[in-house]
Design a protein around this motif. Structure first.
Motif, short mmCIF file in Angstrom:
data_model
loop_
_atom_site.label_atom_id
_atom_site.label_comp_id
_atom_site.label_asym_id
_atom_site.label_seq_id
_atom_site.Cartn_x
_atom_site.Cartn_y
_atom_site.Cartn_z
N LYS A 1 0.81 -1.23 0.00
CA LYS A 1 0.00 0.00 0.00
C LYS A 1 0.84 1.27 0.00
O LYS A 1 0.48 2.25 -0.63
CB LYS A 1 -0.96 0.01 1.19
CG LYS A 1 -2.15 -0.88 0.97
CD LYS A 1 -3.16 -0.75 2.06
CE LYS A 1 -4.32 -1.69 1.73
NZ LYS A 1 -5.36 -1.65 2.70
N LYS A 2 1.95 1.27 0.70
CA LYS A 2 2.79 2.47 0.78
C LYS A 2 4.07 2.34 -0.04
O LYS A 2 4.97 3.16 0.09
CB LYS A 2 3.11 2.77 2.24
CG LYS A 2 1.88 3.16 3.03
CD LYS A 2 2.20 3.54 4.43
CE LYS A 2 0.90 3.90 5.15
NZ LYS A 2 1.12 4.28 6.52
N ASP A 3 4.15 1.30 -0.86
CA ASP A 3 5.32 1.08 -1.69
C ASP A 3 5.16 1.87 -2.98
O ASP A 3 4.23 1.61 -3.76
CB ASP A 3 5.46 -0.42 -1.99
CG ASP A 3 6.79 -0.78 -2.62
OD1 ASP A 3 7.32 0.05 -3.38
OD2 ASP A 3 7.27 -1.90 -2.39
N HIS A 4 6.05 2.82 -3.23
CA HIS A 4 5.95 3.68 -4.41
C HIS A 4 6.14 2.91 -5.72
O HIS A 4 5.80 3.41 -6.78
CB HIS A 4 6.96 4.83 -4.32
CG HIS A 4 8.38 4.39 -4.43
ND1 HIS A 4 9.08 3.84 -3.37
CD2 HIS A 4 9.22 4.39 -5.49
CE1 HIS A 4 10.29 3.53 -3.77
NE2 HIS A 4 10.41 3.85 -5.03
N ARG A 5 6.67 1.70 -5.65
CA ARG A 5 6.87 0.88 -6.85
C ARG A 5 5.62 0.09 -7.23
O ARG A 5 5.60 -0.58 -8.25
CB ARG A 5 8.01 -0.12 -6.63
CG ARG A 5 9.34 0.51 -6.21
CD ARG A 5 10.32 -0.55 -5.79
NE ARG A 5 9.79 -1.29 -4.63
CZ ARG A 5 10.37 -2.35 -4.09
NH1 ARG A 5 11.49 -2.84 -4.60
NH2 ARG A 5 9.83 -2.95 -3.05
N VAL B 1 1.26 -0.60 -7.63
CA VAL B 1 -0.11 -0.13 -7.84
C VAL B 1 -1.01 -1.34 -7.60
O VAL B 1 -0.88 -2.37 -8.26
CB VAL B 1 -0.34 0.39 -9.28
CG1 VAL B 1 -1.79 0.76 -9.49
CG2 VAL B 1 0.57 1.57 -9.58
N SER C 1 6.95 -2.33 -10.07
CA SER C 1 8.03 -1.91 -10.97
C SER C 1 9.37 -1.95 -10.25
O SER C 1 9.45 -1.64 -9.06
CB SER C 1 7.78 -0.48 -11.46
OG SER C 1 6.56 -0.40 -12.13
N GLU D 1 8.56 -4.58 -15.03
CA GLU D 1 7.44 -4.66 -14.11
C GLU D 1 6.79 -6.02 -14.20
O GLU D 1 6.87 -6.70 -15.23
CB GLU D 1 6.42 -3.55 -14.33
CG GLU D 1 5.66 -3.63 -15.62
CD GLU D 1 4.64 -2.50 -15.77
OE1 GLU D 1 4.80 -1.43 -15.16
OE2 GLU D 1 3.68 -2.71 -16.52
#
Length: 148
Positions: free
Chosen positions: A34-38, A40, A63, A128
């Motif tokens: 949820k908070k991983d910028h890589r 979605v 990604s 990805e």
């Protein structure tokens, strides 16, 4: 009191059996990304899916995370053993894509799609992996028609 203790014991014994009926990839949807910028993550339920005869749609795209790609692939391969229908593409023993159909449970079909661009060397600057899980009353043929 004794009856309640016995019933509790039986329920505790049954819990591992119920967990074994689930999919291995389910652990990837536990909220860790949820908070991983890589990442979605998408979850759709309810009336938005009704026209597709689906009751649940989940997807996770990650990604630039080779360690996560390996974990995803391992979990997909474990689930693939139980598929009743599958279409798979590999590159150098790496799973590039896989589409799997699982036995229906209570007239509900389950599907898993996986694609890992990192398995194709030099194909993209940003590798990805995408995992999609769907379930509902839709048959494999109907699903293929929708995505043509």
């Amino acid at each position: 009191m004794i009856r309640q203790t016995i019933l509790s014991g039986i329920l505790l014994l049954a819990l591992p059996l119920a967990a074994q009926q689930g999919m291995h990839v389910e652990e990837l949807f536990d909220g860790r990304f949820k908070k991983d910028h890589r990442a979605v993550e998408v979850l759709i339920k309810g009336k938005e899916l009704k026209k597709y005869h689906l009751t649940l749609f989940r997807s996770l795209t990650i990604s630039n995370a080779p360690e996560v790609f390996e974990k995803m692939e391992a979990l997909v391969r474990k689930d693939a053993v139980h598929a009743v229908d599958k279409e798979v593409g590999t590159i150098s023993n790496r799973l590039y894509y896989g589409f799997y159909c699982f036995p229906a449970q209570n007239d509900t079909f389950r599907y898993l799609f996986y694609r890992n661009t990192a398995a194709k060397p030099g194909s993209e600057k940003q590798p990805e992996a995408t995992l999609v899980y769907m379930e509902g009353k839709v048959t494999l043929e109907e699903l293929k028609q929708m995505f043509q």
